[in-house]
Design a protein around this motif. Structure first.
Motif, PDB file in Angstrom:
ATOM      1  N   GLN A 182     -50.715 -34.359   1.136  1.00 44.99           N
ATOM      2  CA  GLN A 182     -49.826 -34.833   2.193  1.00 44.99           C
ATOM      3  C   GLN A 182     -50.493 -34.715   3.564  1.00 44.99           C
ATOM      4  OE1 GLN A 182     -46.284 -32.496   1.593  1.00 44.99           O
ATOM      5  NE2 GLN A 182     -45.413 -33.970   0.149  1.00 44.99           N
ATOM      6  N   ASP A 183     -51.228 -33.611   3.782  1.00 51.23           N
ATOM      7  CA  ASP A 183     -51.922 -33.441   5.057  1.00 51.23           C
ATOM      8  C   ASP A 183     -52.980 -34.521   5.239  1.00 51.23           C
ATOM      9  OD1 ASP A 183     -50.394 -31.231   5.607  1.00 51.23           O
ATOM     10  OD2 ASP A 183     -51.947 -29.756   5.058  1.00 51.23           O
ATOM     11  N   GLN A 202     -52.944 -37.540   3.900  1.00 52.15           N
ATOM     12  CA  GLN A 202     -52.247 -38.808   4.164  1.00 52.15           C
ATOM     13  C   GLN A 202     -51.747 -38.860   5.611  1.00 52.15           C
ATOM     14  OE1 GLN A 202     -49.242 -38.976   1.117  1.00 52.15           O
ATOM     15  NE2 GLN A 202     -50.614 -39.957  -0.357  1.00 52.15           N
ATOM     16  N   ASN A 203     -51.251 -37.738   6.105  1.00 53.87           N
ATOM     17  CA  ASN A 203     -50.773 -37.693   7.494  1.00 53.87           C
ATOM     18  C   ASN A 203     -51.897 -37.940   8.479  1.00 53.87           C
ATOM     19  OD1 ASN A 203     -48.160 -37.273   6.674  1.00 53.87           O
ATOM     20  ND2 ASN A 203     -48.247 -35.051   6.896  1.00 53.87           N
ATOM     21  N   LYS A 204     -53.100 -37.404   8.186  1.00 55.75           N
ATOM     22  CA  LYS A 204     -54.261 -37.621   9.059  1.00 55.75           C
ATOM     23  C   LYS A 204     -54.666 -39.086   9.077  1.00 55.75           C
ATOM     24  CE  LYS A 204     -56.343 -33.038   8.834  1.00 55.75           C
ATOM     25  NZ  LYS A 204     -57.478 -32.250   8.373  1.00 55.75           N
ATOM     26  N   LYS A 205     -54.551 -39.761   7.905  1.00 58.40           N
ATOM     27  CA  LYS A 205     -54.899 -41.182   7.830  1.00 58.40           C
ATOM     28  C   LYS A 205     -53.962 -42.013   8.687  1.00 58.40           C
ATOM     29  CE  LYS A 205     -56.991 -41.385   3.234  1.00 58.40           C
ATOM     30  NZ  LYS A 205     -56.840 -41.922   1.892  1.00 58.40           N
ATOM     31  N   LEU A 206     -52.675 -41.603   8.725  1.00 59.37           N
ATOM     32  CA  LEU A 206     -51.675 -42.353   9.477  1.00 59.37           C
ATOM     33  C   LEU A 206     -51.836 -42.180  10.978  1.00 59.37           C
ATOM     34  CD1 LEU A 206     -48.517 -41.706   7.267  1.00 59.37           C
ATOM     35  CD2 LEU A 206     -49.857 -43.798   7.405  1.00 59.37           C
ATOM     36  N   THR A 207     -52.419 -41.058  11.397  1.00 57.58           N
ATOM     37  CA  THR A 207     -52.553 -40.830  12.856  1.00 57.58           C
ATOM     38  C   THR A 207     -53.860 -41.294  13.398  1.00 57.58           C
ATOM     39  OG1 THR A 207     -53.370 -38.590  12.444  1.00 57.58           O
ATOM     40  CG2 THR A 207     -51.025 -38.880  12.936  1.00 57.58           C
TER      41      THR A 207
END
Length: 162
Positions: free
Chosen positions: A154-155, A157-162
């Motif tokens: 999840q971390d 994926q969150n980095k990819k989104l930001t």
């Protein structure tokens, strides 16, 4: 005086043929006592519905019915959640209905919640993903590993989104 209990069989003829389009439903009503003595009707029921259905109806007319089988699922889930694991395993072998209930996510969610002091949202997500029964029987080290991996994923994926 007790009311006379009846056995009622209704049937409908379903056909594309025009001569049967106007046919009305049929019905046979007999007292339970008369039904128990009506062997010709027994044969008809066995031919149409099978021997198991006939035996079930005969048992009902003789007053032999299982009240436990007739309880609503939420009440059964509540009762079963208090049983020992070995008893749940045995109960699951009683019938298809009890097998489904004893292996259901709803039952195992109750069991996990009763067994654990706290369930984090991450644990709940993992349990819903893998199934509550599987979650219950997975040892703590494996669960911690899986939770850590989920968090890392999840971390990332969150980095990819930001």
């Amino acid at each position: 005086l007790l009311p006379q209990l009846q056995v009622i069989f209704r049937w409908w003829k379903i056909s594309l043929r025009s001569e049967f389009r106007e046919s009305r439903p049929g019905e046979i009503k007999e007292s339970q006592e008369d039904f128990l003595d009506d062997s010709s009707l027994h044969i008809q029921i066995a031919v149409v519905f099978g021997a198991k259905v006939l035996e079930h109806v005969l048992s009902l007319c003789r007053g032999n019915y299982d009240f436990l089988e007739r309880l609503p699922v939420p009440l059964l889930l509540y009762i079963i959640s208090f049983l020992e694991l070995e008893d749940i395993a045995r109960l699951s072998q009683v019938s298809r209905r009890f097998e489904m209930i004893c292996n259901s996510n709803a039952l195992w969610e109750n069991i996990v919640k009763n067994a654990c002091d706290t369930i984090t949202p991450e644990m709940k997500e993992l349990a819903q993903e893998m199934g509550w029964k599987q979650f219950f029987f997975t040892n703590r080290i494996q669960l911690q590993l899986q939770l850590r991996r989920r968090k890392q994923k999840q971390d990332a994926q969150n980095k990819k989104l930001t």
